[in-house]
Scaffold this motif. Structure first.
Motif, short mmCIF file in Angstrom:
data_model
loop_
_atom_site.label_atom_id
_atom_site.label_comp_id
_atom_site.label_asym_id
_atom_site.label_seq_id
_atom_site.Cartn_x
_atom_site.Cartn_y
_atom_site.Cartn_z
N ARG A 16 -10.63 0.18 -11.73
CA ARG A 16 -10.67 1.23 -12.69
C ARG A 16 -11.08 2.62 -11.87
O ARG A 16 -10.32 3.79 -12.13
N TYR A 17 -11.60 2.39 -10.51
CA TYR A 17 -12.10 3.44 -9.78
C TYR A 17 -10.83 4.13 -9.35
O TYR A 17 -10.34 5.33 -9.29
N PHE A 18 -9.78 3.31 -8.67
CA PHE A 18 -8.54 3.58 -7.97
C PHE A 18 -7.55 4.27 -9.21
O PHE A 18 -6.93 5.22 -8.88
N ILE A 19 -7.56 3.56 -10.13
CA ILE A 19 -6.52 3.86 -11.32
C ILE A 19 -6.80 5.29 -11.82
O ILE A 19 -5.93 6.49 -11.89
N ARG A 20 -8.09 5.85 -11.99
CA ARG A 20 -8.61 7.31 -12.25
C ARG A 20 -8.24 8.15 -11.21
O ARG A 20 -7.93 9.51 -11.30
N LEU A 21 -8.26 7.77 -10.05
CA LEU A 21 -8.08 8.70 -8.85
C LEU A 21 -6.66 9.02 -8.42
O LEU A 21 -6.33 9.95 -7.87
N LEU A 22 -5.68 8.11 -8.82
CA LEU A 22 -4.50 8.07 -8.30
C LEU A 22 -3.33 8.58 -9.27
O LEU A 22 -3.61 8.46 -10.39
N ASP A 23 -2.31 8.82 -8.72
CA ASP A 23 -1.19 9.36 -9.66
C ASP A 23 -0.28 8.38 -9.56
O ASP A 23 -0.17 7.16 -8.81
N ASP A 24 1.04 8.39 -10.18
CA ASP A 24 2.29 7.40 -10.05
C ASP A 24 2.99 7.22 -8.88
O ASP A 24 3.58 6.28 -8.61
N GLY A 25 2.54 8.21 -7.91
CA GLY A 25 2.96 7.81 -6.44
C GLY A 25 2.59 6.58 -5.64
O GLY A 25 3.04 6.34 -4.74
N VAL A 26 1.33 6.02 -6.23
CA VAL A 26 0.84 4.83 -5.69
C VAL A 26 0.69 3.53 -6.94
O VAL A 26 0.35 4.05 -7.89
N SER A 27 1.10 2.23 -6.26
CA SER A 27 1.10 1.56 -7.20
C SER A 27 -0.29 0.51 -6.72
O SER A 27 -0.56 0.26 -5.73
N VAL A 28 -1.03 0.43 -8.01
CA VAL A 28 -2.36 -0.25 -7.74
C VAL A 28 -2.00 -1.94 -8.14
O VAL A 28 -1.66 -2.10 -9.47
N ARG A 29 -2.09 -2.60 -7.48
CA ARG A 29 -2.02 -3.95 -7.39
C ARG A 29 -3.28 -4.93 -7.24
O ARG A 29 -4.02 -4.82 -6.52
N ILE A 30 -3.28 -5.66 -8.30
CA ILE A 30 -4.63 -6.62 -8.36
C ILE A 30 -4.37 -8.10 -8.42
O ILE A 30 -3.39 -8.66 -9.16
#
Length: 186
Positions: A57-71
């Protein structure tokens, strides 16, 4: 008489994928391929799962589409390792990683949430990530309630190691404009 010792069977990523496609492992298996060995990982506990969700949740709120958040998704490190770190911030991929897993060159930040696996994450995983040039590796240490930060990989280790508490914040090497509050992720 010649002594015969049991031999370990090491596998590579191609064979690992064939075994997965053949359904050799039960769907609920928690396995990782680390340096050619198939390792059974511990079940995910409540506290661990909660912290992975918090990080997400923290990183998804901070980042834009230029970064992929992989869990808890695989990354490919050479031909013998495909770990599944708790969180990876990866460079965006035009195919959104539908045709491959991220490699070390794609990783901006790699995070392991650690309680029962702390020793493993500080030794074998640290060595693996440093050897493959992961520039920034974090361990969210749930036992000591701190964030361990590892930077500057060299010769299977990290030259820069620091421990942060809830009072601290940190800028990511690959995303220096992004300041992370340690309290928000602990």
């Amino acid at each position: 008489m010649v002594a015969v010792f049991p031999q370990k069977h090491l596998t590579d990523i191609a064979e690992w994928h064939r075994m997965g496609e053949a359904g050799i492992f039960p769907p609920e298996s928690r396995l990782e391929l680390i340096e050619g060995e198939i390792l059974t990982m511990s079940p995910i506990g409540f506290n661990h799962a909660s912290h992975v969700s918090r990080l997400t949740r923290y990183f998804i709120r901070l980042l834009d589409d230029g970064v992929s958040v992989r869990i808890q998704s695989p990354i490919q490190l050479g031909d013998l390792s495909e770990p599944e770190p708790d969180l990876v911030l990866a460079k965006a991929d035009t195919a959104d990683y539908t045709t491959r897993h991220p490699s070390a060159a794609d990783v901006l930040l790699l995070v392991e949430v650690s309680d029962s696996t702390l020793r493993f994450d500080r030794t074998q995983k640290l060595r693996l990530y440093a050897t493959h040039g992961i520039t920034e590796y974090w361990i969210v240490n749930l036992i000591d309630q701190c964030l361990e930060v590892y930077r500057q990989p060299q010769d299977g280790d990290y030259l820069d190691k620091s421990v942060l508490t809830k009072a601290d914040s940190i800028d990511l090497l690959a995303l220096p404009a992004l300041q992370v509050s340690v309290a928000a992720i602990l």
